[in-house]
Design a protein around this motif. Structure first.
Motif, PDB file in Angstrom:
ATOM      1  N   THR A  29       5.940   1.812 -16.742  1.00  0.00           N
ATOM      2  CA  THR A  29       6.941   2.605 -16.032  1.00  0.00           C
ATOM      3  C   THR A  29       6.679   2.577 -14.531  1.00  0.00           C
ATOM      4  OG1 THR A  29       7.260   4.051 -17.927  1.00  0.00           O
ATOM      5  CG2 THR A  29       7.937   4.910 -15.788  1.00  0.00           C
ATOM      6  N   TRP A  30       5.426   2.807 -14.129  1.00  0.00           N
ATOM      7  CA  TRP A  30       5.103   2.794 -12.703  1.00  0.00           C
ATOM      8  C   TRP A  30       5.237   1.399 -12.113  1.00  0.00           C
ATOM      9  CZ3 TRP A  30       5.579   6.575  -9.616  1.00  0.00           C
ATOM     10  CH2 TRP A  30       5.430   7.876 -10.088  1.00  0.00           C
ATOM     11  N   SER A  31       5.026   0.366 -12.890  1.00  0.00           N
ATOM     12  CA  SER A  31       5.247  -0.999 -12.401  1.00  0.00           C
ATOM     13  C   SER A  31       6.724  -1.225 -12.117  1.00  0.00           C
ATOM     14  CB  SER A  31       4.765  -2.029 -13.426  1.00  0.00           C
ATOM     15  OG  SER A  31       3.370  -1.995 -13.524  1.00  0.00           O
ATOM     16  N   ARG A  32       7.584  -0.727 -13.000  1.00  0.00           N
ATOM     17  CA  ARG A  32       9.036  -0.855 -12.775  1.00  0.00           C
ATOM     18  C   ARG A  32       9.471  -0.062 -11.549  1.00  0.00           C
ATOM     19  NH1 ARG A  32       9.399  -1.075 -18.665  1.00  0.00           N
ATOM     20  NH2 ARG A  32       9.407   1.186 -18.734  1.00  0.00           N
ATOM     21  N   ILE A  33       8.965   1.159 -11.420  1.00  0.00           N
ATOM     22  CA  ILE A  33       9.309   1.994 -10.259  1.00  0.00           C
ATOM     23  C   ILE A  33       8.849   1.310  -8.974  1.00  0.00           C
ATOM     24  CG2 ILE A  33       8.798   4.174  -9.078  1.00  0.00           C
ATOM     25  CD1 ILE A  33       8.684   5.470 -11.903  1.00  0.00           C
ATOM     26  N   ASP A  34       7.639   0.771  -8.985  1.00  0.00           N
ATOM     27  CA  ASP A  34       7.101   0.057  -7.826  1.00  0.00           C
ATOM     28  C   ASP A  34       7.997  -1.132  -7.466  1.00  0.00           C
ATOM     29  OD1 ASP A  34       4.837  -0.220  -5.941  1.00  0.00           O
ATOM     30  OD2 ASP A  34       4.443  -2.088  -7.031  1.00  0.00           O
ATOM     31  N   TYR A  35       8.415  -1.887  -8.462  1.00  0.00           N
ATOM     32  CA  TYR A  35       9.286  -3.044  -8.247  1.00  0.00           C
ATOM     33  C   TYR A  35      10.631  -2.611  -7.653  1.00  0.00           C
ATOM     34  CZ  TYR A  35      12.314  -7.002  -9.252  1.00  0.00           C
ATOM     35  OH  TYR A  35      13.209  -8.031  -9.144  1.00  0.00           O
ATOM     36  N   VAL A  36      11.203  -1.532  -8.176  1.00  0.00           N
ATOM     37  CA  VAL A  36      12.489  -1.042  -7.665  1.00  0.00           C
ATOM     38  C   VAL A  36      12.364  -0.636  -6.199  1.00  0.00           C
ATOM     39  CG1 VAL A  36      14.158   0.868  -7.833  1.00  0.00           C
ATOM     40  CG2 VAL A  36      13.458  -0.363  -9.891  1.00  0.00           C
ATOM     41  N   PHE A  37      11.301   0.098  -5.853  1.00  0.00           N
ATOM     42  CA  PHE A  37      11.111   0.496  -4.454  1.00  0.00           C
ATOM     43  C   PHE A  37      10.932  -0.721  -3.550  1.00  0.00           C
ATOM     44  CE2 PHE A  37      10.385   4.931  -5.615  1.00  0.00           C
ATOM     45  CZ  PHE A  37      10.981   5.571  -4.549  1.00  0.00           C
ATOM     46  N   LYS A  38      10.183  -1.703  -3.982  1.00  0.00           N
ATOM     47  CA  LYS A  38       9.972  -2.900  -3.166  1.00  0.00           C
ATOM     48  C   LYS A  38      11.279  -3.658  -2.971  1.00  0.00           C
ATOM     49  CE  LYS A  38       5.097  -3.533  -4.264  1.00  0.00           C
ATOM     50  NZ  LYS A  38       4.112  -4.262  -5.067  1.00  0.00           N
ATOM     51  N   THR A  39      12.045  -3.791  -4.039  1.00  0.00           N
ATOM     52  CA  THR A  39      13.329  -4.489  -3.952  1.00  0.00           C
ATOM     53  C   THR A  39      14.296  -3.718  -3.061  1.00  0.00           C
ATOM     54  OG1 THR A  39      12.993  -5.379  -6.173  1.00  0.00           O
ATOM     55  CG2 THR A  39      15.240  -5.428  -5.306  1.00  0.00           C
ATOM     56  N   LEU A  40      14.380  -2.415  -3.281  1.00  0.00           N
ATOM     57  CA  LEU A  40      15.265  -1.579  -2.476  1.00  0.00           C
ATOM     58  C   LEU A  40      14.880  -1.645  -1.003  1.00  0.00           C
ATOM     59  CD1 LEU A  40      17.561   0.525  -2.512  1.00  0.00           C
ATOM     60  CD2 LEU A  40      15.809   2.276  -2.809  1.00  0.00           C
ATOM     61  N   ASN A  41      13.613  -1.583  -0.720  1.00  0.00           N
ATOM     62  CA  ASN A  41      13.121  -1.670   0.651  1.00  0.00           C
ATOM     63  C   ASN A  41      13.557  -2.987   1.295  1.00  0.00           C
ATOM     64  OD1 ASN A  41      11.626  -0.952   2.976  1.00  0.00           O
ATOM     65  ND2 ASN A  41       9.869  -2.093   2.236  1.00  0.00           N
ATOM     66  N   THR A  42      13.405  -4.084   0.580  1.00  0.00           N
ATOM     67  CA  THR A  42      13.776  -5.396   1.109  1.00  0.00           C
ATOM     68  C   THR A  42      15.280  -5.486   1.352  1.00  0.00           C
ATOM     69  OG1 THR A  42      11.927  -6.400  -0.063  1.00  0.00           O
ATOM     70  CG2 THR A  42      13.675  -7.876   0.664  1.00  0.00           C
ATOM     71  N   LEU A  81       5.212   3.478   2.815  1.00  0.00           N
ATOM     72  CA  LEU A  81       4.277   4.551   2.456  1.00  0.00           C
ATOM     73  C   LEU A  81       4.432   4.963   1.001  1.00  0.00           C
ATOM     74  CD1 LEU A  81       4.390   6.815   5.636  1.00  0.00           C
ATOM     75  CD2 LEU A  81       2.485   5.420   4.821  1.00  0.00           C
ATOM     76  N   ILE A  82       5.668   5.049   0.537  1.00  0.00           N
ATOM     77  CA  ILE A  82       5.904   5.415  -0.866  1.00  0.00           C
ATOM     78  C   ILE A  82       5.322   4.346  -1.784  1.00  0.00           C
ATOM     79  CG2 ILE A  82       7.686   5.692  -2.643  1.00  0.00           C
ATOM     80  CD1 ILE A  82       9.417   7.033  -0.459  1.00  0.00           C
ATOM     81  N   ILE A  83       5.581   3.085  -1.437  1.00  0.00           N
ATOM     82  CA  ILE A  83       5.103   1.987  -2.286  1.00  0.00           C
ATOM     83  C   ILE A  83       3.580   1.937  -2.294  1.00  0.00           C
ATOM     84  CG2 ILE A  83       4.999  -0.530  -2.499  1.00  0.00           C
ATOM     85  CD1 ILE A  83       7.916  -0.529  -1.378  1.00  0.00           C
ATOM     86  N   LEU A  84       2.986   1.921  -1.113  1.00  0.00           N
ATOM     87  CA  LEU A  84       1.529   1.790  -1.040  1.00  0.00           C
ATOM     88  C   LEU A  84       0.814   3.076  -1.420  1.00  0.00           C
ATOM     89  CD1 LEU A  84       1.091  -0.297   2.212  1.00  0.00           C
ATOM     90  CD2 LEU A  84       0.797  -1.053  -0.136  1.00  0.00           C
ATOM     91  N   GLY A  85       1.355   4.198  -0.961  1.00  0.00           N
ATOM     92  CA  GLY A  85       0.651   5.456  -1.140  1.00  0.00           C
ATOM     93  C   GLY A  85       0.855   6.120  -2.479  1.00  0.00           C
ATOM     94  N   TYR A  86       1.913   5.809  -3.160  1.00  0.00           N
ATOM     95  CA  TYR A  86       2.161   6.546  -4.392  1.00  0.00           C
ATOM     96  C   TYR A  86       2.364   5.632  -5.598  1.00  0.00           C
ATOM     97  CZ  TYR A  86       3.558  10.318  -7.418  1.00  0.00           C
ATOM     98  OH  TYR A  86       3.608  11.219  -8.450  1.00  0.00           O
ATOM     99  N   THR A  87       3.399   4.805  -5.576  1.00  0.00           N
ATOM    100  CA  THR A  87       3.697   4.037  -6.793  1.00  0.00           C
ATOM    101  C   THR A  87       2.592   3.034  -7.119  1.00  0.00           C
ATOM    102  OG1 THR A  87       5.044   2.413  -5.592  1.00  0.00           O
ATOM    103  CG2 THR A  87       6.200   4.300  -6.545  1.00  0.00           C
ATOM    104  N   SER A  88       2.077   2.356  -6.108  1.00  0.00           N
ATOM    105  CA  SER A  88       0.999   1.392  -6.367  1.00  0.00           C
ATOM    106  C   SER A  88      -0.263   2.109  -6.845  1.00  0.00           C
ATOM    107  CB  SER A  88       0.699   0.570  -5.116  1.00  0.00           C
ATOM    108  OG  SER A  88       1.793  -0.266  -4.817  1.00  0.00           O
ATOM    109  N   LYS A  89      -0.524   3.286  -6.305  1.00  0.00           N
ATOM    110  CA  LYS A  89      -1.691   4.076  -6.720  1.00  0.00           C
ATOM    111  C   LYS A  89      -1.547   4.509  -8.180  1.00  0.00           C
ATOM    112  CE  LYS A  89      -5.288   6.944  -5.882  1.00  0.00           C
ATOM    113  NZ  LYS A  89      -6.169   6.748  -6.976  1.00  0.00           N
ATOM    114  N   GLN A  90      -0.365   4.995  -8.536  1.00  0.00           N
ATOM    115  CA  GLN A  90      -0.131   5.409  -9.921  1.00  0.00           C
ATOM    116  C   GLN A  90      -0.326   4.220 -10.867  1.00  0.00           C
ATOM    117  OE1 GLN A  90      -0.353   8.697  -9.778  1.00  0.00           O
ATOM    118  NE2 GLN A  90       1.477   9.100 -10.931  1.00  0.00           N
TER     119      GLN A  90
END
Length: 148
Positions: A29-42, A81-90
């Protein structure tokens, strides 16, 4: 008495397998969330950059491209910050928990197999089994995962 020891070991094995399923599910789940944030950011960054370039070329007042550029900087840094600080950490924490649990399932395998095969579990073996479980509890609780 012997069957209760066997049952205890089997129950613990089932509990650990359920935890493993849960940790794997959370990690995915956190991998999917991380991917969505990275894609959205790009996507947002590219979109705003294109808009900045277009508005800069249209001879609009300098404030429009400047505001868009500032928005890009804020958006990029906040998503970063969200990607590195939260989703990647989770994602990393659940991966660690999964690896720890997998290691302990392997360590306890001999007990699980013995309980299935000969059903002869001595008190010493049960104590050793519990010591390994205690070490597991300490190690797994050292990986703190923020509640989501």
């Amino acid at each position: 008495m012997e069957s209760s020891r066997q049952q205890y070991i089997i129950e613990k094995q089932n509990e650990l397998k359920e935890k493993l399923k849960h940790f794997n599910k959370c990690r995915k789940t956190w991998s999917r969330i991380d991917y969505v944030f990275k894609t959205l950011n790009t996507v947002v960054t590219v979109g705003i950059t294109v808009a900045t370039a277009v508005t800069g070329g249209l001879m609009l007042p300098i404030i429009v491209p400047t505001v868009l550029a500032a928005f890009t900087a804020v958006q990029t840094s906040s998503c970063g910050l969200i990607i590195l600080g939260y989703t990647s950490k989770q994602k990393s924490d659940y991966k660690k928990k999964t690896e720890i649990l997998d290691t302990y399932l392997n360590k306890l395998f001999i007990f699980f197999e013995r309980s299935r095969e000969d059903k002869n579990i001595t008190i010493e073996e049960l104590e050793e089994f519990n010591e390994i479980l205690d070490k597991f509890d300490v190690e797994i609780s050292s990986v703190k995962v923020k509640n989501s």
